[in-house]
Design a protein around this motif. Structure first.
Motif, PDB file in Angstrom:
ATOM      1  N   LEU A  24      26.259 -82.610   8.213  1.00 22.97           N
ATOM      2  CA  LEU A  24      25.288 -82.343   7.153  1.00 22.97           C
ATOM      3  C   LEU A  24      24.727 -83.683   6.686  1.00 22.97           C
ATOM      4  O   LEU A  24      25.486 -84.577   6.313  1.00 22.97           O
ATOM      5  CB  LEU A  24      25.964 -81.625   5.986  1.00 22.97           C
ATOM      6  N   ARG A  25      23.404 -83.821   6.733  1.00 17.39           N
ATOM      7  CA  ARG A  25      22.769 -85.085   6.347  1.00 17.39           C
ATOM      8  C   ARG A  25      21.683 -84.833   5.317  1.00 17.39           C
ATOM      9  O   ARG A  25      20.845 -83.949   5.482  1.00 17.39           O
ATOM     10  CB  ARG A  25      22.160 -85.776   7.546  1.00 17.39           C
ATOM     11  N   ILE A  26      21.698 -85.642   4.279  1.00 16.12           N
ATOM     12  CA  ILE A  26      20.667 -85.617   3.246  1.00 16.12           C
ATOM     13  C   ILE A  26      19.692 -86.732   3.593  1.00 16.12           C
ATOM     14  O   ILE A  26      20.099 -87.895   3.704  1.00 16.12           O
ATOM     15  CB  ILE A  26      21.275 -85.838   1.850  1.00 16.12           C
ATOM     16  N   THR A  27      18.418 -86.407   3.787  1.00 16.18           N
ATOM     17  CA  THR A  27      17.451 -87.429   4.176  1.00 16.18           C
ATOM     18  C   THR A  27      17.201 -88.414   3.043  1.00 16.18           C
ATOM     19  O   THR A  27      17.481 -88.137   1.878  1.00 16.18           O
ATOM     20  CB  THR A  27      16.102 -86.802   4.585  1.00 16.18           C
ATOM     21  N   ARG A  28      16.649 -89.558   3.402  1.00 15.59           N
ATOM     22  CA  ARG A  28      16.319 -90.573   2.391  1.00 15.59           C
ATOM     23  C   ARG A  28      15.299 -90.037   1.392  1.00 15.59           C
ATOM     24  O   ARG A  28      15.367 -90.360   0.208  1.00 15.59           O
ATOM     25  CB  ARG A  28      15.789 -91.832   3.060  1.00 15.59           C
ATOM     26  N   ALA A  29      14.372 -89.236   1.875  1.00 11.03           N
ATOM     27  CA  ALA A  29      13.377 -88.651   0.966  1.00 11.03           C
ATOM     28  C   ALA A  29      14.054 -87.768  -0.077  1.00 11.03           C
ATOM     29  O   ALA A  29      13.688 -87.785  -1.258  1.00 11.03           O
ATOM     30  CB  ALA A  29      12.340 -87.846   1.755  1.00 11.03           C
ATOM     31  N   GLY A  75      23.900 -91.124   4.456  1.00  7.51           N
ATOM     32  CA  GLY A  75      23.399 -89.863   3.932  1.00  7.51           C
ATOM     33  C   GLY A  75      24.166 -88.643   4.412  1.00  7.51           C
ATOM     34  O   GLY A  75      23.762 -87.516   4.136  1.00  7.51           O
ATOM     35  N   TYR A  76      25.263 -88.835   5.135  1.00 13.68           N
ATOM     36  CA  TYR A  76      26.057 -87.708   5.616  1.00 13.68           C
ATOM     37  C   TYR A  76      27.075 -87.278   4.563  1.00 13.68           C
ATOM     38  O   TYR A  76      27.650 -88.108   3.870  1.00 13.68           O
ATOM     39  CB  TYR A  76      26.803 -88.069   6.906  1.00 13.68           C
ATOM     40  N   VAL A  77      27.272 -85.977   4.475  1.00 10.10           N
ATOM     41  CA  VAL A  77      28.316 -85.410   3.630  1.00 10.10           C
ATOM     42  C   VAL A  77      29.351 -84.839   4.594  1.00 10.10           C
ATOM     43  O   VAL A  77      29.058 -83.917   5.352  1.00 10.10           O
ATOM     44  CB  VAL A  77      27.766 -84.317   2.689  1.00 10.10           C
ATOM     45  N   GLN A  78      30.534 -85.408   4.577  1.00  8.25           N
ATOM     46  CA  GLN A  78      31.552 -85.098   5.569  1.00  8.25           C
ATOM     47  C   GLN A  78      32.137 -83.695   5.421  1.00  8.25           C
ATOM     48  O   GLN A  78      32.305 -83.197   4.323  1.00  8.25           O
ATOM     49  CB  GLN A  78      32.687 -86.123   5.487  1.00  8.25           C
ATOM     50  N   LYS A  79      32.446 -83.091   6.556  1.00 13.38           N
ATOM     51  CA  LYS A  79      33.246 -81.867   6.685  1.00 13.38           C
ATOM     52  C   LYS A  79      32.648 -80.625   6.025  1.00 13.38           C
ATOM     53  O   LYS A  79      33.377 -79.719   5.669  1.00 13.38           O
ATOM     54  CB  LYS A  79      34.649 -82.106   6.132  1.00 13.38           C
TER      55      LYS A  79
END
Length: 122
Positions: A24-29, A75-79
């Motif tokens: 799961l990745r949250i973009t910079r924007a 920007g990743y949220v692990q697991k």
């Protein structure tokens, strides 16, 4: 013949993605839009009916039975990707799965930042 520059189509829309490795990745924007920083603690929730992911800052959210997760420097949220994909019954074969920011939603006394699944055009 002179060289012609190729423009890479990027996105400036605040989005969250889940890739084929269930990351799961949250973009910079999205990080800019929400005014969040790396190493911040967040609480993640899902809305199965609307195929949405909700994020809330851990220090502001008073969510019972919630386990906070940390955003890393990239920007990743692990697991969390696999759990979200399973709860929303998403096919990882069509990854990356994108969720666009739709705005804040107040629910149960918590302000969630909602991201809705973008259906692929296939």
């Amino acid at each position: 013949m002179p060289f012609e520059p190729i423009k890479i189509a990027g996105t400036t829309l605040p989005t969250i993605t889940i890739d084929k490795y269930y990351r799961l990745r949250i973009t910079r924007a999205a990080m800019r839009e929400l005014k969040w920083q790396p190493f911040q603690q967040v609480v993640v929730s899902v809305d199965v009916d609307l195929k949405r992911i909700g994020l809330a800052r851990q220090e502001l959210a008073k969510v019972p039975n919630a386990t906070p997760a940390q955003i890393n420097e990239r920007g990743y949220v692990q697991k969390l990707g696999r759990s979200i994909a399973d709860k929303l019954a998403l096919e990882i074969d069509s990854a990356p799965l994108a969720f666009e920011y739709v705005g804040p939603v107040d629910e149960g006394g918590t302000r969630w930042y909602a991201f809705e699944l973008v259906e692929s055009a296939e």
